[in-house]
Design a protein around this motif. Structure first.
Motif, PDB file in Angstrom:
ATOM      1  N   ASP A 781      97.529  62.182 -26.367  1.00 60.62           N
ATOM      2  CA  ASP A 781      96.389  63.079 -26.615  1.00 60.62           C
ATOM      3  C   ASP A 781      95.792  63.473 -25.254  1.00 60.62           C
ATOM      4  OD1 ASP A 781      96.784  62.639 -29.267  1.00 60.62           O
ATOM      5  OD2 ASP A 781      95.092  61.233 -29.492  1.00 60.62           O
ATOM      6  N   SER A 782      95.823  64.769 -24.980  1.00 58.55           N
ATOM      7  CA  SER A 782      95.269  65.227 -23.688  1.00 58.55           C
ATOM      8  C   SER A 782      93.841  65.711 -23.877  1.00 58.55           C
ATOM      9  CB  SER A 782      96.100  66.382 -23.136  1.00 58.55           C
ATOM     10  OG  SER A 782      97.315  65.879 -22.647  1.00 58.55           O
ATOM     11  N   TRP A 783      93.122  65.567 -22.810  1.00 63.35           N
ATOM     12  CA  TRP A 783      91.728  66.061 -22.830  1.00 63.35           C
ATOM     13  C   TRP A 783      91.331  66.404 -21.399  1.00 63.35           C
ATOM     14  CZ3 TRP A 783      87.597  64.456 -19.965  1.00 63.35           C
ATOM     15  CH2 TRP A 783      86.339  64.924 -20.325  1.00 63.35           C
ATOM     16  N   SER A 784      90.532  67.448 -21.246  1.00 63.55           N
ATOM     17  CA  SER A 784      89.974  67.689 -19.912  1.00 63.55           C
ATOM     18  C   SER A 784      88.678  68.464 -20.006  1.00 63.55           C
ATOM     19  CB  SER A 784      90.968  68.441 -19.020  1.00 63.55           C
ATOM     20  OG  SER A 784      90.944  69.808 -19.336  1.00 63.55           O
ATOM     21  N   SER A 785      87.888  68.361 -18.969  1.00 64.31           N
ATOM     22  CA  SER A 785      86.638  69.125 -18.894  1.00 64.31           C
ATOM     23  C   SER A 785      86.391  69.537 -17.444  1.00 64.31           C
ATOM     24  CB  SER A 785      85.463  68.260 -19.374  1.00 64.31           C
ATOM     25  OG  SER A 785      84.238  68.957 -19.126  1.00 64.31           O
ATOM     26  N   TYR A 786      85.918  70.762 -17.307  1.00 63.40           N
ATOM     27  CA  TYR A 786      85.403  71.147 -15.985  1.00 63.40           C
ATOM     28  C   TYR A 786      84.082  70.442 -15.749  1.00 63.40           C
ATOM     29  CZ  TYR A 786      88.877  74.853 -15.804  1.00 63.40           C
ATOM     30  OH  TYR A 786      90.045  75.540 -15.762  1.00 63.40           O
ATOM     31  N   ILE A 787      83.753  70.288 -14.492  1.00 67.60           N
ATOM     32  CA  ILE A 787      82.492  69.638 -14.129  1.00 67.60           C
ATOM     33  C   ILE A 787      81.838  70.451 -13.020  1.00 67.60           C
ATOM     34  CG2 ILE A 787      81.572  67.594 -12.917  1.00 67.60           C
ATOM     35  CD1 ILE A 787      83.530  65.944 -14.502  1.00 67.60           C
ATOM     36  N   ASP A 788      80.538  70.628 -13.136  1.00 69.81           N
ATOM     37  CA  ASP A 788      79.809  71.285 -12.036  1.00 69.81           C
ATOM     38  C   ASP A 788      79.724  70.286 -10.882  1.00 69.81           C
ATOM     39  OD1 ASP A 788      78.093  72.383 -10.238  1.00 69.81           O
ATOM     40  OD2 ASP A 788      76.469  72.763 -11.661  1.00 69.81           O
ATOM     41  N   PRO A 789      80.434  70.565  -9.779  1.00 64.19           N
ATOM     42  CA  PRO A 789      80.498  69.552  -8.716  1.00 64.19           C
ATOM     43  C   PRO A 789      79.193  69.455  -7.921  1.00 64.19           C
ATOM     44  CG  PRO A 789      81.647  71.537  -8.038  1.00 64.19           C
ATOM     45  CD  PRO A 789      81.196  71.786  -9.457  1.00 64.19           C
ATOM     46  N   GLY A 810      78.075  76.719 -15.582  1.00 65.41           N
ATOM     47  CA  GLY A 810      77.639  76.258 -16.900  1.00 65.41           C
ATOM     48  C   GLY A 810      78.346  74.993 -17.370  1.00 65.41           C
ATOM     49  N   ALA A 811      79.247  74.473 -16.544  1.00 66.98           N
ATOM     50  CA  ALA A 811      79.958  73.252 -16.943  1.00 66.98           C
ATOM     51  C   ALA A 811      79.021  72.053 -16.861  1.00 66.98           C
ATOM     52  CB  ALA A 811      81.157  73.040 -16.014  1.00 66.98           C
ATOM     53  N   PRO A 812      79.292  71.009 -17.617  1.00 72.84           N
ATOM     54  CA  PRO A 812      78.430  69.823 -17.563  1.00 72.84           C
ATOM     55  C   PRO A 812      78.549  69.135 -16.220  1.00 72.84           C
ATOM     56  CG  PRO A 812      80.406  69.378 -18.849  1.00 72.84           C
ATOM     57  CD  PRO A 812      80.414  70.843 -18.539  1.00 72.84           C
ATOM     58  N   ARG A 813      77.597  68.298 -15.915  1.00 77.88           N
ATOM     59  CA  ARG A 813      77.643  67.568 -14.660  1.00 77.88           C
ATOM     60  C   ARG A 813      78.340  66.244 -14.848  1.00 77.88           C
ATOM     61  NH1 ARG A 813      71.780  68.527 -12.508  1.00 77.88           N
ATOM     62  NH2 ARG A 813      71.579  70.664 -13.233  1.00 77.88           N
ATOM     63  N   PHE A 814      78.730  65.703 -13.721  1.00 79.71           N
ATOM     64  CA  PHE A 814      79.556  64.489 -13.728  1.00 79.71           C
ATOM     65  C   PHE A 814      78.960  63.371 -14.588  1.00 79.71           C
ATOM     66  CE2 PHE A 814      80.348  60.307 -11.797  1.00 79.71           C
ATOM     67  CZ  PHE A 814      81.696  60.211 -12.075  1.00 79.71           C
ATOM     68  N   LEU A 815      77.662  63.114 -14.380  1.00 78.10           N
ATOM     69  CA  LEU A 815      77.066  61.970 -15.067  1.00 78.10           C
ATOM     70  C   LEU A 815      77.078  62.145 -16.582  1.00 78.10           C
ATOM     71  CD1 LEU A 815      74.041  60.724 -12.930  1.00 78.10           C
ATOM     72  CD2 LEU A 815      76.276  59.678 -13.276  1.00 78.10           C
ATOM     73  N   ASP A 816      76.890  63.379 -17.019  1.00 80.02           N
ATOM     74  CA  ASP A 816      76.889  63.636 -18.460  1.00 80.02           C
ATOM     75  C   ASP A 816      78.267  63.358 -19.041  1.00 80.02           C
ATOM     76  OD1 ASP A 816      74.284  64.503 -18.099  1.00 80.02           O
ATOM     77  OD2 ASP A 816      74.978  66.535 -17.618  1.00 80.02           O
ATOM     78  N   VAL A 817      79.285  63.807 -18.311  1.00 81.10           N
ATOM     79  CA  VAL A 817      80.653  63.632 -18.790  1.00 81.10           C
ATOM     80  C   VAL A 817      81.026  62.156 -18.791  1.00 81.10           C
ATOM     81  CG1 VAL A 817      83.070  64.166 -18.328  1.00 81.10           C
ATOM     82  CG2 VAL A 817      81.309  65.915 -17.996  1.00 81.10           C
ATOM     83  N   ILE A 818      80.700  61.497 -17.700  1.00 80.83           N
ATOM     84  CA  ILE A 818      81.122  60.112 -17.577  1.00 80.83           C
ATOM     85  C   ILE A 818      80.404  59.245 -18.624  1.00 80.83           C
ATOM     86  CG2 ILE A 818      79.579  58.939 -15.914  1.00 80.83           C
ATOM     87  CD1 ILE A 818      83.348  59.240 -15.515  1.00 80.83           C
TER      88      ILE A 818
END
Length: 925
Positions: A781-789, A810-818
Motif C-alpha cells: 500500500d503506497s501513500w505520500s503527501s506533499y509538505i510545506d517545507p 497549501g500543503a500541510p506542514r511537517f508536524l501535522d503530517v507526522i
DNA sequence: GACCTGCTGCGGATTG
C-alpha cells in the motif's frame, strides 16, 4: 514683465532683456519678492537647471548695486561643493555682472594665485569658493577675515542637499558661524537645492536657532513625464548560448543610446571601466565613431573635461558611463536618457540623476534601470535567492515615484570634525581659550550635540603629550602642539574627508588618472583604464607613478570605497515588495520572473510569518526590517556575544557561536533593555582623518552617534521576537492542518518503508513524505503527501524531484503530517534506504522543538549489501543501480515510489537469501 | 563587492 522685474536694479533688468526672456520663471519671481522685501533666510528648491542660480542672484546683485557697501570686502559669498560647479557658475554670474562692473571671483585650488592676490588686495563683488578654500582663508589669513567679509550681506549655499549632513556640511556650518563671529554680524543664508527629503531638517540646517524663520520657495510644476524600464539580467555560470550579463547590458545600451546624449550610472569605478571598454569595442566592431566615454573621479582632469565638453556639444552624440561624478550640478545640458546599472544607495541620488533627463519642454525623463542577479546553483544561499539588488531597485523606484527621498541624518557628534575645527580656530587666531572654543563651536556652531564635559574630554585627548595636537600656555590659552603645527602647515589640512594613497598612471607623458596603491601590479600586466586597454611598462614606487602603453586586453583596477548607508524606509519598502504580489508594469519579463522568484523564496524561507528563520543547526536568518545603521547595531551586538554575523540589506545571517548564549535568550534580554557591549568584538572605530588622535572612549562615543543606533536595539529585538514567538516553527505543538492529508493506509503490515524529498541542502527541509506498507502477502500500500517545507527550494532539488513552491502551496506542514503518521509508524519496523530519511525526520522534529519518538528504524542498504555483496564497488547499492540490476519498476525521486523501491529491495533480498528481513539483519551482526 | 568631494606657500628654474 511682472512686479518682481521692477524690483531689480537697472543693469540686471537690462541683462534680462538681453536674454530675450519673455517672463521670469515662477521661482524667480517669488525669490525676487522674498529677497528684496524680506530679511530672512531662504531655501530655493527646483530641479537642476530650474533657474535657481538666477533666482537667488538677480535680486542679490540688485541689492548690492542699489546700496553699495561703504567699506571694502566681498559683497556676496557663494559656497559650492565642486570646482567645476564654481567655474561654471562664475561664468554665468560674470555675464549678469558684465554691465554693472561688479567683480566675480572664482576661488578654488585651480584658480591662479594672481587672481587670488588681486582679490585679497581689493575684495569686492561676488566670491565663489569651495569649503576647503574658505577653510584655508581662515587658517592662513584668520586675522584678515573681518576685512574680507565685513561687508558681506548674504551667503548662497549651492547644492545644499549634498552637504546637508556630511562631514563637509558640518565644516561649512562651522565656517559660517566663525564668519559671523569674526565679522560681528549675521549673514543672510540662502540655500539652493534640487533634492531635499525633509524641509524641516533643511531649515534647521540653515538656521539652527530659528528654523521657522527660513522661507521655502519650491518650483511648482514643470515635472517632466517619466518613462521607466527595469530590465533583469542573470550573471554567473554563463550558458553557452547566451552572452554574459555585462555583454547583454552593453549590447542593449549600444542599441538604445547610440546617437544621443546619455548618462549611464554604473555604480563603481571598476564597473564604469568595464562598460566603457565593452561599448568602445562595440563601436570599433561596427566601425562607428566613438561616442561612449568613462567619467569618474580617478580619471585625469583633462579626460573629464573632454567628456563634459562633449556632453555639452549637441552636435556630437555622447554617452558618459559614470559614477556620481556627473550627478551633481555641473551643467552638462539635457540628456535623453539616464541609465542606472544596479541599485543606487539612495533615492535622493536616483532622483538627482534622473533630473538630468527630460529638462526640455515636451521631452520625457527616461530612466533605464538594469539589475544583475546571480544565476542560482544548488549551493546558492538565501541572500542570492532573495534578489536583494533587484528588490532594492524596485523599492527605490517606487519611493521615487511616491515623491519620497532620504532626509539628512541629525544628531551625530562629528568628533573628528570637531578636532579639525579646534585646530583651525587656534591656527587662525594664534590661540584660543577652551571656553571660547566651546562657545564658538558647540554653543553657537554645529557641534551642539557635544556637551561641555565631552568637549573637555576631547581637548584633553588631543592635548596628551604623546598626541601633541594642542598644548596649554601658562596663561591658560590653548596653542597648537608640535604635531598640530605640522598638520595645519600641510596643505592637506583643509579637506575633511579621508584620502587614500594612489599611483598616478601615465602614458607617453600624458596623465591618465590615479589608482589606489593597494593594487598589485607588475610590468607586463594588463589594465583597462580610462576606457582603454594598457599594459604596465614601468613602476616607479618612489614617485608613485605607473607608466603604461596601449595593449589589447586587460582588467580594470580595484578602486575600493565604502558602501553607502541605506535608509530604514528603503528596507521597509523592500519588505512591502516581498510581501506584495503586484508586478510593476515597468519590469521586463526577466525582471518580473526574478521578482516572483524572490517573493517565493522569501515566503518559503518563512519571512512571511517570522522575522527569524532557522536555516541550519546553528544558522539563522534575521529580517531586521531596518536600514544599514540599525542593522549594523544589531550585528555588532551579536558579534560582541560571540556570534558570527554577515550583513545584507535589511537581513543578518547569524552563525551561532558554540560558546555564545542562545540567540533567542540574548534577543529577549536586549529587548528588555539589558546593557549591550557593541565593541566587545573589537570593531574598527577609525574612519575619519582625526580619529587617530582621540582615545578609545571618545572613539566609541563617536561611533555610537554616527554608526550605531543603540536606542533602537531594544525595540528592534522586541519586534524580531514578537514575530518569532508567533512563528509556528518555534511553537512546538501540533496545529490544525493547513492542507489536506491523504488518507493513510490502514492495515497491519509486515513492515513499512519510508522516503522523504527535501527542498534544499538542509535535510530538515522535507517537502514530501512517502510510505510503502508491505502486507503479509507481499502486496504494497503506497501513500505520500506533499509538505510545506517552510524553507526555500534549491533549483538543484527541484530539478531532481520536480517539487517546487507551486506543488507545496497549501500543503500541510511537517508536524501535522507526522502527528497523523505517528500511530502507524510506532507499530512497525521502518525501512529507509541509507540513513538520510531518518536524519531528515530527526532534523525536522528537532527544528520544531519536538522530541524524537522511539521508532524502530532499519536500513534497506544494509539488507541489500547482504543480499548482493557482488555490487560492492561495482555500482553499489543505491536505488538507481539496484533498479537497473534487479529490474525494479519504479519512478525514482518520488517519495512514494522510492519508498516502494526500498520495500521491493527488502522483499527481493528475502527471496534471494530465503529468510526474513530480521534474520538477514541478525546475519550482519 | 560597493560614490564623491578638496588643497598653500615657497624655492628654484625658465622665459621674456
Amino acid at each position: 514683465m511682472s512686479g518682481a522685474f521692477e524690483k531689480l536694479a537697472r543693469p540686471v533688468q537690462k541683462w534680462i532683456r538681453a536674454q530675450g526672456w519673455r517672463e521670469l520663471r515662477d521661482i524667480q519671481s517669488r525669490a525676487i519678492g522674498a529677497i528684496c522685501d524680506g530679511q530672512g533666510d531662504l531655501i530655493l528648491a527646483a530641479a537642476t537647471a530650474g533657474g535657481k542660480t538666477e533666482a537667488a542672484f538677480l535680486p542679490l546683485i540688485s541689492q548690492v548695486l542699489e546700496a553699495p557697501a561703504a567699506e571694502p570686502g566681498f559683497d556676496l559669498l557663494y559656497i559650492g561643493p565642486l570646482k567645476a560647479l564654481i567655474t561654471d557658475q562664475a561664468r554665468r554670474l560674470e555675464d549678469i555682472c558684465a554691465e554693472s562692473g561688479l567683480p566675480v571671483v572664482p576661488w578654488h585650488g585651480d584658480v591662479a594665485a594672481s587672481v587670488k592676490a588681486r582679490a585679497l588686495k581689493a575684495p569686492r563683488g561676488i566670491l565663489l569658493i569651495t569649503p576647503e578654500s574658505l577653510e584655508a582663508l581662515f587658517v592662513r589669513r584668520g586675522l584678515e577675515i573681518p576685512r574680507l567679509f565685513g561687508a558681506t550681506r548674504s551667503v548662497v549655499l549651492d547644492e545644499l542637499h549634498s552637504i546637508l549632513d556630511s562631514e563637509r556640511g558640518v565644516q561649512v556650518r562651522s565656517l559660517l558661524t566663525r564668519l559671523e563671529q569674526a565679522t560681528g554680524q549675521s549673514l543672510r543664508r540662502i540655500g539652493l537645492s534640487a533634492t531635499l527629503g525633509d524641509m524641516g531638517l533643511a531649515r534647521r540646517y540653515l538656521r539652527p536657532d530659528a528654523p521657522e524663520t527660513v522661507t521655502l520657495i519650491a518650483a511648482s510644476g514643470g515635472e517632466a513625464e517619466l518613462r521607466l524600464q527595469l530590465r533583469g539580467y542573470l550573471s554567473g555560470a554563463e550558458d553557452e548560448t547566451g552572452p554574459s550579463a555585462t555583454d547583454a547590458i552593453a549590447a542593449h545600451l549600444f542599441d538604445h543610446l547610440r546617437g544621443s546624449d546619455n548618462l549611464v550610472f554604473a555604480g563603481a569605478r571598476q564597473s564604469v571601466e568595464i562598460y566603457a571598454d565593452r561599448l568602445r569595442a562595440r563601436c570599433e566592431e561596427a566601425r562607428l565613431p566613438q561616442e561612449f566615454y568613462p567619467h569618474h573621479a580617478s580619471l585625469s582632469r583633462e579626460h573629464r573635461d573632454f567628456v563634459e565638453t562633449r556632453l555639452k556639444d549637441r552636435s556630437k552624440p555622447t554617452t558618459a558611463i559614470c559614477t556620481s561624478t556627473l550627478e551633481l550640478g555641473i551643467d552638462i545640458g539635457d540628456v535623453t536618457c539616464v541609465a542606472q546599472i544596479g541599485a543606487p544607495f539612495s533615492v535622493a541620488a536616483l532622483r538627482q540623476r534622473l533630473g538630468r533627463s527630460g529638462r526640455r519642454a515636451g521631452q520625457p525623463a527616461i530612466l533605464r534601470q538594469y539589475s544583475v542577479e546571480t544565476r542560482l546553483t544548488p549551493q546558492s544561499g538565501l541572500v542570492d535567492r532573495l534578489r536583494l539588488g533587484l528588490v532594492r531597485a524596485v523599492a527605490m523606484i517606487e519611493l521615487l515615484l511616491a515623491g519620497w527621498c532620504e532626509p539628512p541624518r541629525a544628531d551625530q557628534l562629528h568628533l573628528s570634525m570637531l578636532v579639525h575645527q579646534v585646530l583651525s580656530v587656534i591656527a587662525g587666531q594664534g590661540g584660543a581659550s577652551a571656553s571660547q572654543l566651546y562657545r564658538l563651536l558647540c554653543k553657537e556652531g554645529p557641534f551642539r550635540q557635544v556637551s561641555a564635559p565631552l568637549f573637555m574630554d576631547v581637548l584633553r585627548a588631543i592635548g596628551r603629550a604623546e598626541v601633541g595636537l594642542i598644548e596649554q600656555a601658562a596663561n591658560g590659552l590653548l596653542l597648537l602642539g608640535p604635531r598640530g603645527e605640522k598638520l595645519v602647515a600641510h596643505y592637506g589640512f583643509y579637506a575633511v574627508f579621508p584620502t587614500p594613497e594612489e599611483y598616478r598612471l601615465m602614458s607617453a607623458g600624458r596623465d591618465l588618472g590615479t589608482i589606489p596603491l593597494d593594487n598589485i601590479l607588475a610590468p607586463g600586466m594588463m589594465l583597462i583604464f580610462s576606457g582603454r586597454r594598457w599594459s604596465v611598462r614601468d613602476i616607479d614606487t618612489g614617485a608613485k607613478i605607473i607608466v603604461v602603453e596601449p595593449a589589447k586586453g586587460g582588467v580594470p583596477p580595484r578602486f575600493g570605497g565604502e558602501p553607502g548607508l541605506i535608509h530604514d524606509r528603503v528596507i521597509e519598502k523592500m519588505r512591502e515588495i516581498y510581501a506584495g504580489d503586484q508586478t510593476p508594469v515597468y519590469m521586463d519579463r526577466t525582471a518580473a520572473e526574478l521578482l516572483s522568484e524572490a517573493r517565493s523564496h522569501y515566503h518559503s524561507a518563512g519571512f512571511g510569518r517570522s522575522a527569524i528563520v532557522n536555516i541550519g543547526p546553528r544558522n539563522w536568518f534575521l529580517a531586521t526590517g531596518c536600514g544599514t545603521v540599525k542593522t549594523a547595531t544589531l550585528a555588532l551586538a551579536l558579534q560582541g556575544v560571540g556570534h558570527q554575523v554577515e550583513r545584507h540589506d535589511g537581513f543578518l545571517e547569524v552563525t551561532c557561536g558554540t560558546d555564545a548564549p542562545p540567540l533567542e535568550k540574548t534577543l529577549a534580554r536586549w529587548a528588555e533593555g539589558a546593557a549591550v557591549d557593541f565593541f566587545a568584538a573589537g570593531p574598527n572605530l577609525v574612519f575619519e582623518p582625526y580619529h587617530p588622535y582621540l582615545d578609545g572612549d571618545l572613539l566609541r562615543t563617536d561611533a555610537r552617534s554616527s554608526r550605531l543606533d543603540a536606542d533602537a536595539l531594544p525595540g528592534l529585538c522586541a519586534r524580531l521576537l514578537e514575530d518569532f514567538v508567533s512563528s509556528p516553527v518555534e511553537a512546538g505543538t501540533f496545529r490544525a492542518p493547513s492542507g489536506a492529508i491523504p488518507p493513510l493506509p490502514d492495515a497491519e503490515y509486515r513492515f513499512v518503508a519510508l522516503d522523504v524529498e527535501t527542498a534544499n541542502g538542509d535535510c530538515a527541509s522535507i517537502c514530501q513524505i512517502g510510505l510503502a506498507c508491505v502486507r503479509p502477502d507481499g502486496t504494497i500500500d503506497s501513500w505520500s503527501s506533499y509538505i510545506d517545507p517552510e524553507a526555500p527550494f534549491a533549483p538543484f532539488n527541484t530539478q531532481l524531484h520536480g517539487i517546487g513552491p507551486a506543488k507545496v502551496r497549501g500543503a500541510p506542514r511537517f508536524l501535522d503530517v507526522i502527528a497523523r503518521l505517528e500511530p502507524l509508524l510506532r507499530r512497525h519496523v521502518i525501512f529507509q534506504h541509507s540513513g538520510f530519511d531518518r536524519r531528515a525526520i530527526s532534523g525536522a522534529l528537532a527544528l520544531a522543538g519536538v522530541s524524537e519518538p522511539d521508532w524502530r528504524w532499519q536500513d534497506s542498504v544494509r539488507i541489500a549489501r547482504c543480499a548482493w555483496p557482488e555490487f560492492r564497488g561495482k555500482g553499489g547499492h543505491g536505488l538507481a543501480h539496484l533498479k537497473d540490476r534487479l529490474g525494479l519498476d519504479f519512478a525514482h525521486h518520488d517519495a512514494a515510489e522510492d519508498a516502494r523501491a526500498a520495500a521491493l529491495v527488502v522483499l527481493k533480498a528475502e527471496q534471494r537469501l530465503g529468510c526474513a528481513f530480521d534474520d538477514i539483519l541478525r546475519m550482519r551482526r
